[in-house]
Write an enzyme that holds these catalytic residues in place. Sequence first.
Site, short mmCIF file in Angstrom:
data_model
loop_
_atom_site.label_atom_id
_atom_site.label_comp_id
_atom_site.label_asym_id
_atom_site.label_seq_id
_atom_site.Cartn_x
_atom_site.Cartn_y
_atom_site.Cartn_z
N GLU A 154 0.84 -1.20 0.00
CA GLU A 154 0.00 0.00 0.00
C GLU A 154 0.87 1.25 0.00
O GLU A 154 1.99 1.24 0.51
CB GLU A 154 -0.93 -0.02 1.21
N LYS A 157 -1.32 7.71 2.36
CA LYS A 157 -0.93 8.75 3.31
C LYS A 157 -2.06 8.93 4.31
O LYS A 157 -3.21 9.15 3.92
CB LYS A 157 -0.65 10.07 2.60
N LYS A 210 8.08 -0.93 -1.50
CA LYS A 210 7.40 -0.22 -0.42
C LYS A 210 8.42 0.39 0.55
O LYS A 210 8.33 1.59 0.90
CB LYS A 210 6.47 -1.17 0.33
N CYS A 266 4.59 4.55 9.95
CA CYS A 266 5.27 3.97 8.79
C CYS A 266 6.75 4.32 8.72
O CYS A 266 7.60 3.43 8.75
CB CYS A 266 4.57 4.42 7.51
N LYS A 269 9.21 2.96 11.52
CA LYS A 269 9.23 1.50 11.50
C LYS A 269 9.90 0.95 10.24
O LYS A 269 10.72 0.04 10.29
CB LYS A 269 7.79 0.98 11.61
#
Length: 440
Positions: A154, A157, A210, A266, A269
């Site tokens: 994915e 935002k 990603k 996000c 991590k």
Amino acid sequence: MKITMIGTGYVGLVTGTCLAEVGNDVLCLDTDALKIEILMRGGVPIHEPGLEAMVQRNVAAGRLRFTTDPDAAVAHGALQFIAVGTPPDEDGSADMQYVLAAARQIGRRMTEFKIVVDKSTVPVGTADRVREAIADELRLRGTSIPFAVVSNPEFLKEGAALDDFMRPDRVVVGADDERAIAAMRAVYAPFQRNHERLLLMDVRSAELTKYAANAMLATRISFMNELANLADALGADIEHVRQGIGSDPRIGWQFLYPGVGYGGSCFPKDVKALQHMAAEQGRPLQILHAVEAANEAQKLRLVEKIVARLGPDLEGRRFAVWGLAFKPNTDDVREAPSLEIVAALAARGAKIVAYDPVAMPAARRVLGDAPHVAFAATQMDAVAGADALVVVTEWKEFRSPDFDALRAALKQPLVFDGRNLYDPALVRAAGLEYFCIGRR
């Protein structure tokens, strides 16, 4: 199409709802019974503009349903999307237990061909582990049922997730099974009617894409923050520098705003997880070590400016903090710079009165009953009698305050702006001392 979404966190709920919006029959599974109850009543456990109305619309139409029953979930969808959490482990790697548990759950119950789609942000090689977990469960059952595993990361935002999904700039699909590729093309066809946005690649490349995207964006943020600090030292204006480099089409305008660092669920991590993957391969990503270090230091840059102006002992001082979420249009306070700033001010004896349009309940859960923190009903209530205003999150409602009213409400006319929201000349013309990031 019949689609099962395993996990109703941020990614799973947005993805499932948007897929239902274009006509698919979506069943969302979660082990959290309270969350499922809220969703079945038409509520939404997260703050995302427009999501609650879309959930209610699709629930009413019968296209979107929720369950805690894994038997029903696995039986429902020809496509099984795994969108569970991958929290950071102690060593910085992504914790894969929930992803693999979801895969095993599918393997135990499937009775026909399934396409298993990794939607969670997962390390390179996860599709292989998911495939092995499903195959192991099938072997234990003494049966052989064909299935395919796809990587479909994915790129949402927080605060703009619905628009990102409904109008994607790209859809990355990692797959090598022709039936799975055809199904993924069909799933995403409604979202790319005016031109093709689907990028088909091998699974491992999709998984890496990603992490690479988030690491690049985090790098741009930390680079601009470092330049802003240098601009402070040199007497330059980082806004002029931003315009000068952003106008270069090779660089562009996005993610060039300096501030108090990135946060959220996000970037922190994923930067750690990518570093961990690289270290395991004996290919350390030295740039990302610097990005992470720069970001951690930047979270306290505003505190340094406060200490430089008011001194290291802040006992008896009171600070109004505008903004607790890591970014606007979300209630997410995970890794938020505000928490570091509040803690640092409190450690020096200060009291904090905070205001955020939506994130105060989440901040209360993190901060607990901390005696040094209070929460205000409005942004001006927070300012009343404070020694200084500290702006941390760039909510729209903070962008055009009444500076004369601010000056009257503050005990001292001090504004520390961690997002460079204001024109320095305009603020100073109102009689306020203005401290920002890298601006003259």
